[in-house]
Enzyme design. Structure first.
Site, short mmCIF file in Angstrom:
data_model
loop_
_atom_site.label_atom_id
_atom_site.label_comp_id
_atom_site.label_asym_id
_atom_site.label_seq_id
_atom_site.Cartn_x
_atom_site.Cartn_y
_atom_site.Cartn_z
N ALA A 280 1.22 -1.20 0.07
CA ALA A 280 0.06 0.02 -0.14
C ALA A 280 0.93 1.22 -0.05
O ALA A 280 2.11 1.22 0.11
CB ALA A 280 -0.99 -0.03 1.25
N HIS A 281 0.03 2.40 -0.04
CA HIS A 281 0.76 3.83 -0.16
C HIS A 281 1.80 3.88 1.08
O HIS A 281 1.51 3.64 2.06
CB HIS A 281 -0.16 4.85 -0.38
N ASN A 282 2.85 4.37 0.58
CA ASN A 282 3.72 5.00 1.64
C ASN A 282 4.65 3.77 2.69
O ASN A 282 5.31 4.18 3.54
CB ASN A 282 3.40 6.02 2.60
#
Length: 342
Positions: free
Chosen positions: A244-246
């Site tokens: 997922a993001h980051n």
């Protein structure tokens, strides 16, 4: 595996190891112990297969020093401290000799922006698209139906298999392998709830992938919301993984199929994540953490070690004790009932 015939002495010259007998033996395939014939080379790394050593028909077996005498009794052997590592290097050497090398050049059906930059020896396959501002390093391969979006960077010698989507402004370093169906740089799952429904949060970061990274088929790595999603050098991701993001994954960490990591989690270096494991968001796992298959990680881990359990997870040795106790619960219940009757 190949019609190429190779002398064992040639293997030793290329890869090292000590050859016991077999100076005149030639092999033309690499095979498991139980499927090998006199023209095959095999290896023994897992003790559970040791019984197959005496019965295998392999022309040569790669073994550790502890099994050198047993291997030599049955025929030719290559002795090396780490047979599995030797086997891995043998497969690379074999492929370099036998697998056809793709010709450099851009297929007539590919679409390459005039503003893209292609290095020397690049191959661009049929119906691939390379958008404006993209940079493709020397000897990289862009497979059929791939899309490399604007401003993306693909490093030297990196291979994108057919049907990879490589998002805008994303980056991968040298010698990477990205298998079919991978999507790098899709939007992260970011929405602000409101009375009228969810409001999309635009994902303003990118994905930064280091050197020598391999990404399995149909894996997805989302771009960051503000900062970038980061995958460091040497990371190995299996098929069907969600990053997922980051998320930040440290160097030389490996993750097995169907694992998922939620947003803004930081995983250290030299970790292993078992198949179908889940790690919730905003956690930190230090270097050297090993997560068993199907384990759900719900809190940060501050000490190296092996962790197991669906819910709650715990240190592996403790989880095994509890699991063993759980199997005896019905017996314990019967004993308690008997005591209560008395």
């Amino acid at each position: 595996m190949s019609s190429t015939s190779v002398a064992l002495t040639e293997l030793i010259a290329a890869l090292g190891g000590d050859l016991l007998g077999g100076s005149d033996v030639r092999i033309d395939r690499i095979a498991p112990l139980d499927e090998a014939d006199a023209q095959s080379i095999s290896f023994l790394a897992n003790p559970r297969y040791q019984a197959q050593l005496a019965s295998t028909a392999a022309g040569c077996v790669i073994v550790a020093p502890a099994l050198a005498d047993a291997a030599a009794v049955r025929g030719a052997a290559i002795v090396t401290p780490d047979p599995y590592l030797y086997f891995a290097r043998l497969t690379q050497w074999w492929v370099a000799r036998t697998r056809p090398v793709a010709a450099a050049g851009v297929h007539p059906s590919a679409i390459v922006s005039p503003d893209a930059r292609l290095g020397q020896g690049v191959e661009v396959g049929p119906l691939a698209v390379i958008e404006a501002g993209a940079v493709i390093g020397d000897n990289a391969r862009i497979g059929a139906h791939c899309i490399v979006e604007r401003g993306a960077f693909v490093g030297e010698g990196t291979r994108l298999a057919p049907r990879v989507v490589f998002g805008f402004d994303c980056r991968i370093g040298a010698r990477g392998i990205v298998h079919s169906g991978v999507v790098i740089g899709a939007d992260g799952f970011g929405f602000a709830p409101s009375k009228g429904g969810y409001v999309k949060i635009e994902q303003l970061g990118a994905v930064r992938i280091g050197d020598d990274v391999e990404i399995g088929a149909n894996t997805c790595i989302d771009r960051g919301a503000l900062a970038d999603t980061v995958v460091e050098d040497g990371v190995k991701l299996d098929n069907l993984i969600q990053i997922a993001h980051n998320v930040h994954i440290g160097r030389n960490t490996a993750m097995a199929g169907c694992a998922a990591v939620a947003g803004s989690t930081r995983i250290g270096a030299n970790c292993t994540i078992g198949g179908a494991a889940n790690i919730i968001g905003h956690l930190t796992l230090v270097d050297g953490v090993h997560i068993s298959a199907a384990t759900t990680i719900t809190r940060s881990i501050g000490a190296p070690g092996v962790y197991s359990g669906p819910h709650p997870f715990e240190e592996n040795s403790s989880w095994q004790k509890n699991a063993a106790t759980l199997r005896q619960l019905h017996t314990l219940r019967d004993r308690v009932r008997a005591l209560e009757k008395k």
